[in-house]
Scaffold this motif. Structure first.
Motif, mmCIF file in Angstrom:
data_model
loop_
_atom_site.group_PDB
_atom_site.id
_atom_site.type_symbol
_atom_site.label_atom_id
_atom_site.label_comp_id
_atom_site.label_asym_id
_atom_site.label_seq_id
_atom_site.Cartn_x
_atom_site.Cartn_y
_atom_site.Cartn_z
ATOM 1 N N LEU A 176 0.818 -1.206 0.000
ATOM 2 C CA LEU A 176 0.000 0.000 0.000
ATOM 3 C C LEU A 176 0.855 1.260 0.000
ATOM 4 C CD1 LEU A 176 -2.749 -1.071 2.563
ATOM 5 C CD2 LEU A 176 -2.872 -1.101 0.065
ATOM 6 N N THR A 177 1.913 1.257 0.768
ATOM 7 C CA THR A 177 2.810 2.411 0.813
ATOM 8 C C THR A 177 4.111 1.990 1.465
ATOM 9 O OG1 THR A 177 2.935 4.774 1.373
ATOM 10 C CG2 THR A 177 2.083 3.301 3.074
ATOM 11 N N ALA A 178 5.062 2.901 1.506
ATOM 12 C CA ALA A 178 6.351 2.634 2.138
ATOM 13 C C ALA A 178 6.830 3.909 2.819
ATOM 14 C CB ALA A 178 7.372 2.149 1.113
ATOM 15 N N ILE A 179 7.670 3.740 3.825
ATOM 16 C CA ILE A 179 8.136 4.853 4.654
ATOM 17 C C ILE A 179 9.616 4.653 4.935
ATOM 18 C CG2 ILE A 179 7.782 6.112 6.827
ATOM 19 C CD1 ILE A 179 5.090 4.517 7.027
ATOM 20 N N LEU A 180 10.357 5.751 4.995
ATOM 21 C CA LEU A 180 11.751 5.678 5.413
ATOM 22 C C LEU A 180 11.850 5.804 6.927
ATOM 23 C CD1 LEU A 180 13.610 7.870 2.764
ATOM 24 C CD2 LEU A 180 13.475 5.373 2.879
ATOM 25 N N ASP A 194 22.413 3.180 9.001
ATOM 26 C CA ASP A 194 21.861 3.432 7.669
ATOM 27 C C ASP A 194 20.343 3.437 7.641
ATOM 28 O OD1 ASP A 194 24.404 3.635 6.607
ATOM 29 O OD2 ASP A 194 24.509 1.507 6.081
ATOM 30 N N GLY A 195 19.710 2.978 8.705
ATOM 31 C CA GLY A 195 18.263 3.006 8.784
ATOM 32 C C GLY A 195 17.582 1.841 8.091
ATOM 33 N N TYR A 196 16.274 2.000 7.910
ATOM 34 C CA TYR A 196 15.433 0.949 7.342
ATOM 35 C C TYR A 196 14.437 1.556 6.355
ATOM 36 C CZ TYR A 196 16.781 -1.444 11.733
ATOM 37 O OH TYR A 196 17.466 -1.986 12.793
ATOM 38 N N GLY A 197 13.838 0.668 5.580
ATOM 39 C CA GLY A 197 12.645 0.999 4.821
ATOM 40 C C GLY A 197 11.494 0.188 5.383
ATOM 41 N N LEU A 198 10.332 0.799 5.520
ATOM 42 C CA LEU A 198 9.143 0.111 6.026
ATOM 43 C C LEU A 198 8.138 -0.019 4.886
ATOM 44 C CD1 LEU A 198 8.640 2.027 9.407
ATOM 45 C CD2 LEU A 198 10.066 0.016 8.962
ATOM 46 N N VAL A 199 7.741 -1.238 4.592
ATOM 47 C CA VAL A 199 6.775 -1.508 3.527
ATOM 48 C C VAL A 199 5.475 -1.952 4.185
ATOM 49 C CG1 VAL A 199 6.292 -2.821 1.439
ATOM 50 C CG2 VAL A 199 8.658 -2.202 2.001
ATOM 51 N N LEU A 200 4.413 -1.165 4.009
ATOM 52 C CA LEU A 200 3.131 -1.440 4.648
ATOM 53 C C LEU A 200 2.161 -2.034 3.634
ATOM 54 C CD1 LEU A 200 4.554 0.617 6.540
ATOM 55 C CD2 LEU A 200 2.294 1.528 7.084
ATOM 56 N N GLY A 201 1.491 -3.110 4.027
ATOM 57 C CA GLY A 201 0.549 -3.733 3.114
ATOM 58 C C GLY A 201 -0.340 -4.742 3.808
ATOM 59 N N GLN A 202 -1.023 -5.548 2.994
ATOM 60 C CA GLN A 202 -1.939 -6.571 3.494
ATOM 61 C C GLN A 202 -1.598 -7.909 2.861
ATOM 62 O OE1 GLN A 202 -5.404 -3.765 2.337
ATOM 63 N NE2 GLN A 202 -6.338 -5.286 3.695
ATOM 64 N N ASP A 203 -1.839 -8.983 3.623
ATOM 65 C CA ASP A 203 -1.677 -10.305 3.034
ATOM 66 C C ASP A 203 -2.984 -10.709 2.344
ATOM 67 O OD1 ASP A 203 -3.453 -11.245 4.990
ATOM 68 O OD2 ASP A 203 -1.866 -12.085 6.253
ATOM 69 N N LEU A 257 16.404 1.367 -2.175
ATOM 70 C CA LEU A 257 15.296 0.843 -2.974
ATOM 71 C C LEU A 257 13.976 1.478 -2.554
ATOM 72 C CD1 LEU A 257 14.233 -1.246 -5.065
ATOM 73 C CD2 LEU A 257 13.958 -2.832 -3.139
ATOM 74 N N VAL A 258 13.751 1.558 -1.253
ATOM 75 C CA VAL A 258 12.506 2.149 -0.759
ATOM 76 C C VAL A 258 12.459 3.640 -1.079
ATOM 77 C CG1 VAL A 258 11.147 2.633 1.313
ATOM 78 C CG2 VAL A 258 12.258 0.410 1.044
ATOM 79 N N ALA A 259 13.599 4.326 -0.978
ATOM 80 C CA ALA A 259 13.641 5.760 -1.284
ATOM 81 C C ALA A 259 13.294 6.013 -2.748
ATOM 82 C CB ALA A 259 15.019 6.321 -0.960
ATOM 83 N N VAL A 260 13.792 5.171 -3.647
ATOM 84 C CA VAL A 260 13.482 5.321 -5.073
ATOM 85 C C VAL A 260 11.991 5.102 -5.312
ATOM 86 C CG1 VAL A 260 13.815 4.294 -7.353
ATOM 87 C CG2 VAL A 260 15.788 4.731 -5.885
ATOM 88 N N ALA A 261 11.423 4.099 -4.653
ATOM 89 C CA ALA A 261 9.993 3.830 -4.810
ATOM 90 C C ALA A 261 9.160 5.020 -4.350
ATOM 91 C CB ALA A 261 9.614 2.576 -4.024
ATOM 92 N N ILE A 262 9.492 5.574 -3.187
ATOM 93 C CA ILE A 262 8.735 6.711 -2.655
ATOM 94 C C ILE A 262 8.848 7.912 -3.591
ATOM 95 C CG2 ILE A 262 8.617 8.374 -0.761
ATOM 96 C CD1 ILE A 262 9.543 6.110 1.105
#
Length: 284
Positions: free
Chosen positions: A18-22, A50-59, A74-79
């Motif tokens: 659904l979305t992603a967050i740094l 270096d931190g993380y990327g958080l990917v939020l979604g549903q199964d 990768l997450v930063a490019v997606a956002i």
């Protein structure tokens, strides 16, 4: 916002993104904490440099999941792609996955189509599963809402700044200010006679202390603003401050619900903001 056709495979299940967050020292959901280590602790994560990327979604059953990955780029490019209205299929490599946490740390107003409504995963048969993540309570004034208020001021700086008449500032030796116009409902920039406001005085003293003794990582952050200016964000126990290096500052306090206290430049604020900018963490 991600397309809901994107799917990340976690074990035997697919996650509909659904979305992603740094979650990095320079950029993290401030609603989760005053600094980067505190935000990580809210998710049970170690504060990696270096931190993380958080990917939020549903199964496939509609359950909420937050997949934590260490591939921040990768997450930063997606956002960035989604922010530009471009499609981007966010599919982190399984080797980059750090954890799959039940629930969402932030409230989302969207859901994946064609599957059940979002809900927390059912606990395992032994009942020992991690408690689902839940968004911080922002219904009443407190640290989470105070930090969200500071976020809004940083995003809408021009709208807040135009409510302040510089002639209303009665500069004091610490750069605090006199009262600004407001209707008392927290929707306009206000000041409770901040020339002698003890809360503002305390915040300025603590911010000066940050220059001498660096606070936890991410407690002072610097971001782009117009021209050569920078937007500064500083947080501490019970307070948040937003400032522009070429302008004034705004202070929010846990002890004063809905109040936004402007701080004029005065003789000391410019030098203080310059010193903060030099020590602040910045987005890479």
């Amino acid at each position: 916002m991600a397309g809901t056709d994107d799917a990340v495979v976690t074990g035997d299940d697919a996650l509909y993104v659904l979305t992603a967050i740094l979650l990095t020292p320079a950029k993290f959901p401030s609603v989760l904490g005053d600094d980067y280590p505190e935000a990580c602790a809210a998710l049970g994560l170690a504060p990696l440099a270096d931190g993380y990327g958080l990917v939020l979604g549903q199964d496939a059953e509609g359950a909420r999941w937050t997949v934590v990955v260490d591939d921040v780029s990768l997450v930063a490019v997606a956002i960035a792609s989604w922010d530009c209205g471009m499609e981007y299929e966010l599919s982190p490599d399984e080797d980059s996955m750090v954890a799959a946490l039940p629930g969402w740390p932030l409230a989302l107003a969207v859901a994946a189509p064609g599957i059940p409504e979002p809900h927390d995963p059912e606990p395992g048969p032994d009942g020992a599963d991690t408690a689902p993540l839940t968004p911080p309570d922002t219904a009443t004034w407190g640290p989470a809402q105070r930090r969200l208020g500071a976020d809004e001021i940083a995003l809408q700086w021009a709208a807040w700044r135009e409510q302040i008449d510089d002639e209303q500032f009665a500069a004091t030796t610490d750069g605090a200010t006199a009262e600004a116009d407001g209707d008392g409902d927290g929707d306009t920039a206000e000041s409770a006679g901040t020339g002698g406001h003890k809360g503002v005085q305390r915040v300025l003293a603590e911010v000066r202390g940050y220059v001498d003794t660096p606070p936890p990582l991410g407690r002072v952050r610097s971001a782009f603003a117009s021209g050569d200016a920078r937007t500064l964000r500083a947080d501490g126990p019970g307070w948040s401050m937003v400032a522009r290096t070429d302008d004034i500052a705004f202070v929010l306090l846990d002890d004063e619900p809905g109040e936004v206290l402007p701080v004029g430049r005065g003789p000391e604020l410019p030098g203080l903001l310059e010193a903060l900018d030099k020590m602040a963490v910045r987005p890479v």
